[in-house]
Design a protein around this motif. Structure first.
Motif, PDB file in Angstrom:
ATOM      1  N   ARG A   1      17.348  30.544  15.973  1.00 18.06           N
ATOM      2  CA  ARG A   1      18.269  29.502  16.436  1.00 18.06           C
ATOM      3  C   ARG A   1      19.097  30.023  17.615  1.00 18.06           C
ATOM      4  O   ARG A   1      19.304  29.317  18.598  1.00 18.06           O
ATOM      5  CB  ARG A   1      19.175  29.043  15.296  1.00 18.06           C
ATOM      6  CG  ARG A   1      20.107  27.911  15.746  1.00 18.06           C
ATOM      7  CD  ARG A   1      20.981  27.353  14.659  1.00 18.06           C
ATOM      8  NE  ARG A   1      20.230  26.690  13.620  1.00 18.06           N
ATOM      9  CZ  ARG A   1      20.156  27.120  12.371  1.00 18.06           C
ATOM     10  NH1 ARG A   1      20.782  28.224  12.014  1.00 18.06           N
ATOM     11  NH2 ARG A   1      19.468  26.469  11.477  1.00 18.06           N
TER      12      ARG A   1
ATOM     13  N   GLU B   1      13.458  26.294   7.277  1.00 13.50           N
ATOM     14  CA  GLU B   1      13.117  24.875   7.194  1.00 13.50           C
ATOM     15  C   GLU B   1      11.675  24.637   7.670  1.00 13.50           C
ATOM     16  O   GLU B   1      10.921  23.876   7.057  1.00 13.50           O
ATOM     17  CB  GLU B   1      14.095  24.045   8.027  1.00 13.50           C
ATOM     18  CG  GLU B   1      13.959  22.571   7.726  1.00 13.50           C
ATOM     19  CD  GLU B   1      14.877  21.682   8.541  1.00 13.50           C
ATOM     20  OE1 GLU B   1      15.835  22.189   9.144  1.00 13.50           O
ATOM     21  OE2 GLU B   1      14.597  20.472   8.577  1.00 13.50           O
TER      22      GLU B   1
ATOM     23  N   GLY C   1      14.053  30.306  10.365  1.00 15.51           N
ATOM     24  CA  GLY C   1      12.968  29.318  10.333  1.00 15.51           C
ATOM     25  C   GLY C   1      12.598  28.878   8.927  1.00 15.51           C
ATOM     26  O   GLY C   1      11.489  28.406   8.693  1.00 15.51           O
TER      27      GLY C   1
ATOM     28  N   ASP D   1       3.335  25.118  14.281  1.00 17.71           N
ATOM     29  CA  ASP D   1       4.604  25.039  15.023  1.00 17.71           C
ATOM     30  C   ASP D   1       5.421  26.316  14.872  1.00 17.71           C
ATOM     31  O   ASP D   1       6.492  26.446  15.465  1.00 17.71           O
ATOM     32  CB  ASP D   1       5.443  23.861  14.507  1.00 17.71           C
ATOM     33  CG  ASP D   1       4.790  22.539  14.813  1.00 17.71           C
ATOM     34  OD1 ASP D   1       4.373  22.358  15.967  1.00 17.71           O
ATOM     35  OD2 ASP D   1       4.661  21.705  13.894  1.00 17.71           O
TER      36      ASP D   1
HETATM   37  N1  LIG Z   1       8.810  30.840  14.328  1.00 15.68           N
HETATM   38  C1  LIG Z   1       9.398  29.810  14.942  1.00 15.68           C
HETATM   39  N2  LIG Z   1       8.757  29.162  15.928  1.00 15.68           N
HETATM   40  C2  LIG Z   1       9.354  28.164  16.581  1.00 15.68           C
HETATM   41  N3  LIG Z   1      10.591  27.714  16.327  1.00 15.68           N
HETATM   42  C3  LIG Z   1      11.275  28.310  15.343  1.00 15.68           C
HETATM   43  C4  LIG Z   1      10.710  29.387  14.590  1.00 15.68           C
HETATM   44  N4  LIG Z   1      11.608  29.770  13.674  1.00 15.68           N
HETATM   45  C5  LIG Z   1      12.678  28.984  13.831  1.00 15.68           C
HETATM   46  N5  LIG Z   1      12.496  28.107  14.829  1.00 15.68           N
HETATM   47  C6  LIG Z   1      13.484  27.137  15.327  1.00 15.68           C
HETATM   48  O1  LIG Z   1      14.759  27.740  15.158  1.00 15.68           O
HETATM   49  C7  LIG Z   1      15.724  26.830  14.683  1.00 15.68           C
HETATM   50  C8  LIG Z   1      16.264  27.279  13.336  1.00 15.68           C
HETATM   51  O2  LIG Z   1      15.239  27.197  12.355  1.00 15.68           O
HETATM   52  P1  LIG Z   1      15.503  26.677  10.867  1.00 15.68           P
HETATM   53  O3  LIG Z   1      16.488  25.556  10.875  1.00 15.68           O
HETATM   54  O4  LIG Z   1      14.202  26.459  10.205  1.00 15.68           O
HETATM   55  O5  LIG Z   1      16.227  27.967  10.287  1.00 15.68           O
HETATM   56  P2  LIG Z   1      16.807  28.194   8.825  1.00 15.68           P
HETATM   57  O6  LIG Z   1      16.349  29.532   8.393  1.00 15.68           O
HETATM   58  O7  LIG Z   1      16.474  27.045   7.952  1.00 15.68           O
HETATM   59  O8  LIG Z   1      18.361  28.242   9.129  1.00 15.68           O
HETATM   60  P3  LIG Z   1      19.621  27.914   8.157  1.00 15.68           P
HETATM   61  O9  LIG Z   1      19.596  28.926   7.044  1.00 15.68           O
HETATM   62  O10 LIG Z   1      20.812  28.111   9.046  1.00 15.68           O
HETATM   63  O11 LIG Z   1      19.445  26.519   7.693  1.00 15.68           O
HETATM   64  C9  LIG Z   1      15.033  25.488  14.633  1.00 15.68           C
HETATM   65  O12 LIG Z   1      15.279  24.844  15.854  1.00 15.68           O
HETATM   66  C10 LIG Z   1      13.557  25.848  14.535  1.00 15.68           C
HETATM   67  O13 LIG Z   1      12.763  24.852  15.082  1.00 15.68           O
END
Ligand SMILES: Nc1ncnc2c1ncn2[C@@H]1O[C@H](COP(=O)(O)OP(=O)(O)OP(=O)(O)O)[C@@H](O)[C@H]1O
Length: 466
Positions: A370, A187, A185, A151
């Motif tokens: 995001r 999470e 990304g 994903d």
């Molecule tokens: N490489 C990727 N491919 C597809 N979707 C992605 C990718 N990276 C991030 N996303 C999407 O981008 C959004 C943000 O990702 P995520 O919540 O994992 O970020 P994060 O680094 O945990 O952010 P935060 O620090 O704000 O919590 C989500 O909707 C996620 O599904």
């Protein structure tokens, strides 16, 4: 002791304690004579006290094995027994000893008055067991991963290195710290680590340390016992650590964990057990910890707002996700992914022409993936036609990308000309090369359009799919 069992005091004691007990009990002398049998037992055998008192147990109940128990000095626990009246029960026969180890009597007890009760209980247990399994499955569904490595979209060397690292991290059990700006990304990667690991069949429990009020964080993480505080649930509440047992716990935004909670978390990591709030007994846990933060923990350690010992415990393995501006090759693939998602969710098809894509690729995306997702969705909604135009790009994105784009341009004239050229190409693309239609859209005479195409040296290859 032997004399006490035969004494009047003991008889009184038995009447006081056991007469009204709904469980059938009896006491025998060392040689098997019945000293006392309570009402529940007498009812069960359909006898009266004077018909049993002082008589040998096998005279009253010829199938009794109590004499054997007294002889062998060995208790029989939970044995099935058929009484002369045909009734069956589960019985305990326990010898009573004096200080020298001599048998001075026996204690008998019916566990279930009727074997049917056992069957009923077994059925009840089976039903409860099924329900429990059902609930466990439901909980597992809630506490499960949504994402796996496939994903995570991207073609850059940087993102592929991260994915390779996930595979290595998944092979061991050490705690992991995922670092990266907001929206990169983190999470997704946390889910993927769990999914790739041998714990993938176990639960995956997420807790966002910054989203839960400080006063509730402790009970969320460790659970609480019934009656611990006003409003506490009956039967208490299980904490996230217990829920994650056998799997992984994802502590998102770990940098926002209050200092006093950091001490408690450290204790859990060291002892591998949790104690519920208001509880006494430690509960052993086997959980892998995956944390993420967009804060600079090293700085926080230096400033004393994050405990150094906890930092080293959590940061055994580190996975750093680079921001989008350092892996620009991923922008286009992510934009296309979100266009497809929009189509799947709404049934509305949208396309991004090259000129618009070029602009989007120039932008720095400080909100990372995001922000890409949000902007794509916004453009899809705003666009009137299938093709998303420059005007659908949010102003702040456009301005920033223009700033970047024209950093090397000499002045306003050059910038304006460059924008004009691009707008003409875009409109020509939209009109599939139909110059009359394009001139109408641009609200200029056809001849002006022809002249500009020539002045700007616009080849028809740039606006027709040749
Ligand atoms: N490489 C990727 N491919 C597809 N979707 C992605 C990718 N990276 C991030 N996303 C999407 O981008 C959004 C943000 O990702 P995520 O919540 O994992 O970020 P994060 O680094 O945990 O952010 P935060 O620090 O704000 O919590 C989500 O909707 C996620 O599904």
């Amino acid at each position: 002791m032997a004399s006490f069992m035969q004494s009047k005091e003991f008889e009184h004691f038995c009447h006081d304690v056991f007469d009204n007990l709904p469980i059938a009990v009896d006491f025998l002398d060392w040689d098997g004579k019945i000293i006392y049998m309570n009402e529940a037992f007498l009812d069960f055998l359909n006898l009266r006290q004077d018909e049993v008192k002082g008589r040998l147990v096998t005279d009253v109940n010829p199938t009794s094995k109590f004499l054997e128990t007294l002889k062998t000095k060995r208790a029989n626990i939970a044995e099935r027994h058929v009484f002369p009246n045909g009734r069956q029960a589960i019985v305990h026969r326990i010898p009573i000893f004096d200080e020298e180890g001599n048998v001075i009597g026996g204690f008998g007890m019916l566990l279930f008055h009727d074997i049917e009760e056992v069957k009923e209980l077994a059925e009840k247990y089976e039903k409860l067991d099924k329900e429990l399994k059902l609930y466990k499955n439901e909980i597992a569904k809630i506490n499960t991963t949504k994402y796996r490595l496939s994903d995570i979209y991207g073609v850059s060397k940087e993102i592929n290195n991260c994915k390779e690292k996930v595979k290595k991290i998944a092979k061991v059990n050490s705690n992991v710290m995922i670092l990266g700006e907001s929206g990169v990304g983190k999470e997704l990667f946390a889910h993927s680590i769990h999914n790739e690991s041998s714990r993938s069949k176990g639960p995956f429990v997420t807790i966002n340390c910054s989203a839960i009020p400080e006063s509730l964080l402790e009970s969320e993480l460790f659970g609480y016992e019934e009656g611990t505080f006003t409003g506490a649930k009956k039967g208490g509440n299980i904490g996230k650590f217990e829920l994650a047992n056998g799997g992984s716990i994802f502590l998102d935004e770990i940098g926002d964990m209050p200092y006093h909670m950091q001490v408690k978390l450290l204790r859990v990591l060291q002892e591998k057990e949790v104690i519920r709030i208001g509880g006494k007994n430690p509960i052993p846990i086997d959980v892998r910890i995956i944390c993420a933060t967009n804060r600079n923990l090293e700085d926080m350690v230096e400033k004393g707002t994050f405990r150094e010992d906890l930092y080293y415990r959590l940061n055994v393995l580190t996975l750093e996700i680079p921001p989008i501006r350092k892996r620009r090759e991923d922008i286009q693939i992510l934009i296309n992914k979100f266009l497809i998602e929009f189509y799947q969710e709404t049934g509305i098809y949208r396309k991004i022409p090259d000129i618009v894509m070029k602009r989007l690729k120039e932008y720095d995306w400080h909100g990372n993936v995001r922000e890409i997702r949000n902007v794509v969705e916004r453009m899809c909604v705003n666009s009137d036609g299938t093709h998303i135009g420059i005007s659908d790009i949010p102003k702040y994105v456009l301005n920033k990308s223009l700033e970047k784009k024209y950093e090397d341009k000499k002045g306003l004239k050059e910038i304006v000309e460059s924008v004009e050229r691009n707008v003409i190409i875009e409109v020509l693309k939209d009109s599939k090369g139909n110059k009359s239609k394009a001139a109408k859209t641009l609200n200029i005479p056809r001849a002006t359009l022809y002249r500009k195409i020539e002045d700007y040296n616009i080849d028809q290859k740039t606006f027709l799919d040749l």
